[in-house]
Write a protein that holds these residues in place. Structure first.
Motif, mmCIF file in Angstrom:
data_model
loop_
_atom_site.group_PDB
_atom_site.id
_atom_site.type_symbol
_atom_site.label_atom_id
_atom_site.label_comp_id
_atom_site.label_asym_id
_atom_site.label_seq_id
_atom_site.Cartn_x
_atom_site.Cartn_y
_atom_site.Cartn_z
ATOM 1 N N GLY A 183 0.679 -1.121 0.035
ATOM 2 C CA GLY A 183 -0.028 0.006 0.069
ATOM 3 C C GLY A 183 0.668 1.317 0.031
ATOM 4 N N GLY A 184 2.034 1.143 0.208
ATOM 5 C CA GLY A 184 2.800 2.242 0.465
ATOM 6 C C GLY A 184 2.912 3.257 -0.682
ATOM 7 N N PRO A 185 3.067 2.767 -1.962
ATOM 8 C CA PRO A 185 3.318 3.701 -3.216
ATOM 9 C C PRO A 185 2.109 4.664 -3.163
ATOM 10 C CG PRO A 185 3.669 1.572 -3.588
ATOM 11 C CD PRO A 185 3.360 1.377 -2.182
ATOM 12 N N ALA A 186 0.869 4.231 -2.813
ATOM 13 C CA ALA A 186 -0.285 5.177 -2.724
ATOM 14 C C ALA A 186 -0.126 6.303 -1.838
ATOM 15 C CB ALA A 186 -1.636 4.449 -2.347
ATOM 16 N N TYR A 187 0.410 6.233 -0.757
ATOM 17 C CA TYR A 187 0.438 7.371 0.211
ATOM 18 C C TYR A 187 1.741 8.041 -0.238
ATOM 19 C CZ TYR A 187 -1.866 3.491 2.579
ATOM 20 O OH TYR A 187 -2.672 2.729 2.904
ATOM 21 N N VAL A 188 2.702 7.653 -0.872
ATOM 22 C CA VAL A 188 3.986 8.499 -1.389
ATOM 23 C C VAL A 188 3.222 9.137 -2.491
ATOM 24 C CG1 VAL A 188 6.221 8.297 -2.338
ATOM 25 C CG2 VAL A 188 5.408 6.849 -0.540
ATOM 26 N N ARG A 258 0.981 14.571 10.179
ATOM 27 C CA ARG A 258 1.758 13.346 10.952
ATOM 28 C C ARG A 258 0.825 12.292 11.312
ATOM 29 N NH1 ARG A 258 7.344 12.892 12.933
ATOM 30 N NH2 ARG A 258 7.260 15.139 12.572
ATOM 31 N N ALA A 259 -0.217 12.926 12.194
ATOM 32 C CA ALA A 259 -1.049 12.377 12.976
ATOM 33 C C ALA A 259 -2.231 11.422 11.949
ATOM 34 C CB ALA A 259 -1.902 13.007 13.820
ATOM 35 N N ALA A 260 -2.324 12.214 10.818
ATOM 36 C CA ALA A 260 -3.307 11.544 9.955
ATOM 37 C C ALA A 260 -2.722 10.302 9.317
ATOM 38 C CB ALA A 260 -3.639 12.831 8.767
#
Length: 275
Positions: A183-188, A258-260
């Motif tokens: 899932g990481g690429p979506a957030y980046v 950051r919290a989100a």
């Protein structure tokens, strides 16, 4: 990464990707770029037009018959949704080669269920890859089952290593690590999109902003890989006290960015409780 994928007996293996969705296509493209012979690859899909297009673009062998493709392969990548796993396993079980390994990409289908449907001598494994495999920088979580020999597990790992990094993890860690890995690429990309838009607000053409942001991400990843100090320490190097960088980080903190992120990625998966 150009090592060959070998069978238990040492002969060059054929690989069958059953299913041709986005993840499967990314793995095929990454593995071919990593040196896998297109003639050793079978890909299946329900649509004849789809597999013909894959054959034209990648030079791989294609069919709409899962069992036929699986019968040719020493490594069978089950790239179908979880709801379709049982049906496909029933289709191919009687046609699998002795010593083959079946690797399921389906989230939530346990190894025990795979092993119950496979004949003796066939290994089962689970993998959770990422779409960045298409660029040769994938990240695959791999869990060989108890039915896998060391050679079968290594063959599966060798296939995924052609398109990036492979990390072997216990099965119960897939749900925990998935948001960071597959899932990481979506957030980046979400952050990259916001940075590009911020450049556009300041009058920077979007194509130029994309070029700058892409290099920033590339350089930052390389720095993070090369320097083992705490991430906060590296960030502080960019953010001099009283400077523009630290003020912008403070603005992000005021908006609880950051919290989100921690909330989005850190929620406990269903069935698990935080320690």
């Amino acid at each position: 990464m150009n090592r060959s994928v070998d069978s238990v007996g040492g002969a060059r293996e054929k690989v069958a990707f059953l299913g041709a969705g986005a993840v499967s296509e990314a793995l095929v493209g990454g593995a071919l770029a990593g040196g896998l012979d297109p003639g050793a690859v079978w890909v299946t899909a329900r649509s004849r037009d789809h597999v013909d297009a894959l054959s034209a673009s990648h030079g791989v062998r294609v069919t709409t018959d899962n069992a036929a493709a699986a019968s040719e392969a020493g490594i069978v990548v089950l790239a179908v949704p979880a709801a379709g796993v049982a049906q496909v396993l029933d289709e191919i079980a009687g046609r699998l080669r002795d010593g083959a390994v079946v690797v399921s990409l389906a989230d939530g289908v346990p190894l025990t269920e795979l092993e119950e449907r496979l004949p003796e001598g066939v290994g089962a494994a689970r993998a959770m890859p990422s779409l960045t495999a298409r660029a040769g920088e994938g990240l695959t979580l791999l869990t060989p089952g108890a039915s896998c020999s060391a050679a079968q597990a290594d063959a599966a790992a060798g296939l995924f290593a052609r398109s990036g990094k492979v990390v072997r993890v216990p099965e119960d860690q897939h749900a925990v690590l998935g948001p960071l890995s597959s899932g990481g690429p979506a957030y980046v990309l979400y952050l990259a999109e916001a940075m590009i838009e911020a450049g556009a607000v300041r009058g920077v053409p979007r194509d130029l902003a994309r070029e700058l942001v892409t290099q920033v991400l590339t350089g930052t990843a390389a720095w993070l890989r090369a320097d083992s100090r705490e991430v906060a320490t590296l960030r502080e190097k960019v953010c001099a006290p009283g400077g523009a960088g630290i003020r912008r980080i403070a603005a992000l903190d005021r908006h609880a960015v950051r919290a989100a992120v921690v909330s989005a990625l850190g929620d406990a998966p269903p069935g698990l409780s935080p320690e």
